[in-house]
Design a protein around this motif. Structure first.
Motif, PDB file in Angstrom:
ATOM      1  N   LYS A  49       0.842  -1.195   0.000  1.00  0.00           N
ATOM      2  CA  LYS A  49       0.000   0.000   0.000  1.00  0.00           C
ATOM      3  C   LYS A  49       0.881   1.251   0.000  1.00  0.00           C
ATOM      4  O   LYS A  49       2.003   1.236   0.502  1.00  0.00           O
ATOM      5  N   PRO A  50       0.404   2.372  -0.562  1.00  0.00           N
ATOM      6  CA  PRO A  50       1.243   3.568  -0.664  1.00  0.00           C
ATOM      7  C   PRO A  50       1.472   4.268   0.671  1.00  0.00           C
ATOM      8  O   PRO A  50       0.620   4.227   1.574  1.00  0.00           O
ATOM      9  N   TRP A  73      -7.108   0.840   0.982  1.00  0.00           N
ATOM     10  CA  TRP A  73      -5.863   1.082   1.731  1.00  0.00           C
ATOM     11  C   TRP A  73      -5.963   0.463   3.121  1.00  0.00           C
ATOM     12  O   TRP A  73      -7.049   0.381   3.706  1.00  0.00           O
ATOM     13  N   ASN A 105       8.294   7.251   6.253  1.00  0.00           N
ATOM     14  CA  ASN A 105       8.460   6.647   4.928  1.00  0.00           C
ATOM     15  C   ASN A 105       8.293   5.128   4.921  1.00  0.00           C
ATOM     16  O   ASN A 105       9.075   4.399   4.314  1.00  0.00           O
TER      17      ASN A 105
END
Length: 248
Positions: A49-50, A73, A105
């Motif tokens: 997932k982003p 998501w 991140n």
């Protein structure tokens, strides 16, 4: 009290307006800091997932930050506090640190940290607040605009005030408790971690430590198999994640 209610009403109205004017049909999640100190939210997506908002940012007291979640998501949110970062985004946090970086991140937070977890589905979303990785800040998830049960989830109590001595993480000056470890993290025992022969719901039962967490926060996961009273569902909702919801 009236001032607090008016500020909360304005916040909910702004969230509703934002969610209605969004052109893309997506779920909105708003992170709101009710703590008296800054919180640095961390965001970790599930595998594949982003990463959202570079995985972390600073959120001042009484401020909110909204994100649109991509369809299907899933991931987790947590609050870091006691953070110091330099101009390049390197530093450290007293709790919930993600590798000494402002922008996580994709990295998770170092336990103990209270987690807000969410998985978006085509027909139903699943969400919870988990103390399985321990506790550092009170967190709640409040759904809105959804259909179905859409119940509240969270840990409103300040567990740092009642944390057993063996689980305490104390500030550098040793004057106060800043986080409360899970029994799994503190003792690394299969019984507490629900691993090995305890790796199923039949053999891994509540312990004296998880019962303390559950008594203080009945709407949160207290250990790995604490599913029935901890996971919530909603259909096509949007969500408000509040840090320190117990603060007025």
């Amino acid at each position: 009290m009236a001032i607090v209610l008016r500020s909360l009403l304005r916040l909910f109205l702004s969230i509703l307006i934002l969610s209605y004017i969004t052109e893309v049909s997506s779920t909105t999640i708003t992170l709101y800091n009710k703590c008296t100190h800054p919180v640095w939210p961390g965001i970790q997506p599930s595998a594949g997932k982003p990463v959202l908002a570079r995985g972390g940012f600073k959120l001042l007291p009484n401020k909110a930050y909204s994100l649109n979640l991509p369809p299907l998501w899933s991931g987790r949110f947590w609050g870091r506090h006691g953070c110091i970062f330099d101009a390049s985004g390197r530093g450290h946090c007293a709790t919930g640190d993600c590798g000494g970086a402002l922008y996580c991140n994709g990295l998770g937070g170092a336990p103990p940290a209270t987690l807000a977890e969410i998985t978006l589905g085509n027909d139903q979303d699943f969400y919870d607040v988990s103390l399985v990785d321990g506790y550092n800040l009170a967190i709640s998830i409040t759904p809105f605009r959804g259909s179905g049960k859409c119940s509240y989830a969270g840990c409103v109590s300040d567990l740092n005030l009642m944390c057993p001595v063996g689980l305490q993480v104390r500030a550098r000056d040793n004057r106060r408790v800043v986080a409360c470890k899970s029994a799994c993290f503190a003792f690394n025992s299969p019984r507490y971690c629900c691993t090995g022969s305890f790796g199923n719901p039949q053999s891994c039962k509540p312990t004296a430590y998880s019962r303390i967490f559950k008594a203080a926060c009945p709407k949160a996961y207290s250990y790995a198999y604490d599913d029935p009273t901890s996971i919530a569902t909603c259909t096509r909702g949007s969500y408000l994640v509040t840090f320190c919801p117990h603060h007025r």
